[in-house]
Design a protein around this motif. Structure first.
Motif, PDB file in Angstrom:
ATOM      1  N   ARG A  95       0.830  -1.209   0.000  1.00  0.00           N
ATOM      2  CA  ARG A  95       0.000   0.000   0.000  1.00  0.00           C
ATOM      3  C   ARG A  95       0.865   1.260   0.000  1.00  0.00           C
ATOM      4  NH1 ARG A  95      -4.878   1.824   4.197  1.00  0.00           N
ATOM      5  NH2 ARG A  95      -5.515   3.636   2.961  1.00  0.00           N
ATOM      6  N   SER A 151       2.287   1.722  -3.358  1.00  0.00           N
ATOM      7  CA  SER A 151       1.210   2.027  -4.291  1.00  0.00           C
ATOM      8  C   SER A 151       0.845   3.504  -4.265  1.00  0.00           C
ATOM      9  CB  SER A 151      -0.036   1.197  -3.964  1.00  0.00           C
ATOM     10  OG  SER A 151       0.224  -0.181  -4.098  1.00  0.00           O
ATOM     11  N   GLU A 152       0.930   4.129  -3.110  1.00  0.00           N
ATOM     12  CA  GLU A 152       0.608   5.549  -3.025  1.00  0.00           C
ATOM     13  C   GLU A 152       1.526   6.362  -3.927  1.00  0.00           C
ATOM     14  OE1 GLU A 152      -1.968   7.165  -1.299  1.00  0.00           O
ATOM     15  OE2 GLU A 152      -2.631   5.077  -1.278  1.00  0.00           O
ATOM     16  N   LEU A 154       0.706   5.485  -7.646  1.00  0.00           N
ATOM     17  CA  LEU A 154      -0.566   6.031  -8.109  1.00  0.00           C
ATOM     18  C   LEU A 154      -0.547   7.553  -8.205  1.00  0.00           C
ATOM     19  CD1 LEU A 154      -3.006   3.612  -6.259  1.00  0.00           C
ATOM     20  CD2 LEU A 154      -2.487   3.674  -8.708  1.00  0.00           C
ATOM     21  N   ASP A 155       0.293   8.205  -7.430  1.00  0.00           N
ATOM     22  CA  ASP A 155       0.459   9.653  -7.603  1.00  0.00           C
ATOM     23  C   ASP A 155       0.929   9.961  -9.023  1.00  0.00           C
ATOM     24  OD1 ASP A 155      -0.344  10.196  -5.032  1.00  0.00           O
ATOM     25  OD2 ASP A 155       1.685  10.455  -4.231  1.00  0.00           O
ATOM     26  N   ASP A 185      -8.596  12.326  -7.390  1.00  0.00           N
ATOM     27  CA  ASP A 185      -7.974  11.395  -8.328  1.00  0.00           C
ATOM     28  C   ASP A 185      -8.882  11.138  -9.517  1.00  0.00           C
ATOM     29  OD1 ASP A 185      -5.491  10.820  -7.133  1.00  0.00           O
ATOM     30  OD2 ASP A 185      -6.407   9.336  -5.791  1.00  0.00           O
ATOM     31  N   THR A 219      -7.089   5.802 -11.138  1.00  0.00           N
ATOM     32  CA  THR A 219      -6.258   5.989  -9.954  1.00  0.00           C
ATOM     33  C   THR A 219      -7.083   5.851  -8.679  1.00  0.00           C
ATOM     34  OG1 THR A 219      -4.846   7.517 -11.200  1.00  0.00           O
ATOM     35  CG2 THR A 219      -4.656   7.547  -8.808  1.00  0.00           C
ATOM     36  N   CYS A 266      -8.029   2.207  -7.981  1.00  0.00           N
ATOM     37  CA  CYS A 266      -6.898   1.420  -7.479  1.00  0.00           C
ATOM     38  C   CYS A 266      -6.619   1.738  -6.015  1.00  0.00           C
ATOM     39  CB  CYS A 266      -5.654   1.698  -8.317  1.00  0.00           C
ATOM     40  SG  CYS A 266      -5.682   0.960  -9.953  1.00  0.00           S
ATOM     41  N   ARG A 267      -6.632   3.017  -5.671  1.00  0.00           N
ATOM     42  CA  ARG A 267      -6.401   3.390  -4.266  1.00  0.00           C
ATOM     43  C   ARG A 267      -7.453   2.763  -3.353  1.00  0.00           C
ATOM     44  NH1 ARG A 267      -2.427   7.540  -4.050  1.00  0.00           N
ATOM     45  NH2 ARG A 267      -2.701   9.144  -5.654  1.00  0.00           N
ATOM     46  N   SER A 268      -8.718   2.844  -3.778  1.00  0.00           N
ATOM     47  CA  SER A 268      -9.795   2.306  -2.942  1.00  0.00           C
ATOM     48  C   SER A 268      -9.692   0.796  -2.803  1.00  0.00           C
ATOM     49  CB  SER A 268     -11.154   2.680  -3.538  1.00  0.00           C
ATOM     50  OG  SER A 268     -11.394   4.064  -3.414  1.00  0.00           O
ATOM     51  N   GLU A 288     -14.525   2.087   1.814  1.00  0.00           N
ATOM     52  CA  GLU A 288     -13.705   2.011   0.602  1.00  0.00           C
ATOM     53  C   GLU A 288     -14.454   1.290  -0.521  1.00  0.00           C
ATOM     54  OE1 GLU A 288     -11.091   3.590   0.070  1.00  0.00           O
ATOM     55  OE2 GLU A 288     -10.378   4.131   2.060  1.00  0.00           O
TER      56      GLU A 288
END
Length: 299
Positions: free
Chosen positions: A43, A46-47, A50-51, A93, A97, A100-102, A136
């Protein structure tokens, strides 16, 4: 082997878990802690990834929107497009993006809820974890245009909701084992999709424009300088390195999750060695750092 401080702290937590495992009713607790820690690294990496994806997704969408807009007099600013606000608003986002974050946050909340259950924590903490998971998943379901690769992940996460609710009714270590084993294939399929179809889609967001520019240069449609060509190639390689390492990081988490299943289902509980946990923690740390390092080469 002398480990850097982050790995040392992770190792300390895992070794402590080994030391305490003799009095823990669930023999899957130690490997599950290792899995939960490894996914936390997924995670975190991933942050950062994904940014970067968000920047590329937003830029690509804006170009498509501009091409589809009616021709008019160019006054030097873009027309107002309220229905496309997700590609223009500050702090939001774009769909892929955000999805994917969720999805990753939902798996993380699921893991945290099961870990709290395995460790016998209070019901309030369990409900809080389940609430984060539900939030989420609810957010994920409202997203439009998130990409086809996320559809099966959404379905899998929705299926986990009732399983969490059922496990909370007992809120015991036995309930943790039952929930983990019953939902193992579902969670593993989510991780496999992240490392497969989703990774392909993220890589495309990061590199398609750059690859197209190189194709146009090679075919003579739009010539670039040698420095521009070299820079584009470097950025494509950096993006691919970041995605490769991100995939490897997810696969490490899948192996840790599989080790938990083995511990829970084997006729005799397998031995858990601190050295193996240390090696795994070190690999995870290196991969997570490598993802972030590679991303620094992207503009």
């Amino acid at each position: 082997m002398l480990l850097p401080r982050p790995a040392t702290l992770l190792l300390a937590a895992l070794v402590s878990a080994v030391a305490l495992s003799g009095c823990a009713p669930s023999r899957g607790l130690v490997p599950f802690r290792a899995y939960e820690a490894s996914f936390a690294k997924v995670r975190d990496a991933s942050e950062a990834l994904l940014d970067r994806v968000a920047l590329a997704e937003r830029a690509q969408a804006r170009r498509v929107i501009a091409r589809q807009s009616p021709a008019g007099i160019d006054i030097g600013v873009e027309p107002f497009r309220p229905t496309q606000h997700v590609y223009y608003a500050t702090g939001i986002d774009p769909p892929l993006t955000a999805a994917c974050r969720s999805a990753i946050a939902a798996v993380s909340a699921y893991n945290a809820t099961l870990l709290a259950m395995a460790e016998g924590r209070g019901l309030d903490e369990l409900k809080a974890g389940a609430g984060r998971f539900g939030a989420e998943v609810s957010g994920l379901l409202t997203l439009v245009g998130a990409g086809g690769s996320l559809a099966p992940i959404r379905a899998a996460l929705v299926a986990l909701g009732p399983a969490i609710d059922e496990a909370l009714k007992a809120a015991s270590r036995a309930a943790f084992e039952e929930a983990f084993l019953r939902n193992f294939d579902t969670v593993d399929s989510i991780l496999a999709l992240l490392a497969g179809d989703v990774a392909v889609e993220l890589e495309a967001k990061l590199t398609t424009d750059k690859r197209n520019a190189l194709v146009n240069h090679t075919t003579g449609l739009r010539r670039l300088s040698n420095d521009q060509v070299a820079r584009l190639r470097e950025e494509i390689q950096a993006a691919d390195t970041a995605i490769y390492d991100w995939i490897a990081l997810i696969e490490q988490a899948r192996r840790a999750m599989a080790a938990t299943r083995t511990a829970l289902t084997a006729p005799v509980a397998p031995d858990i060695h601190a050295n193996e946990l240390a090696d795994s923690a070190a690999r995870i740390r290196v991969l997570a750092a490598s993802v972030k390092s590679a991303l620094m080469h992207l503009q």
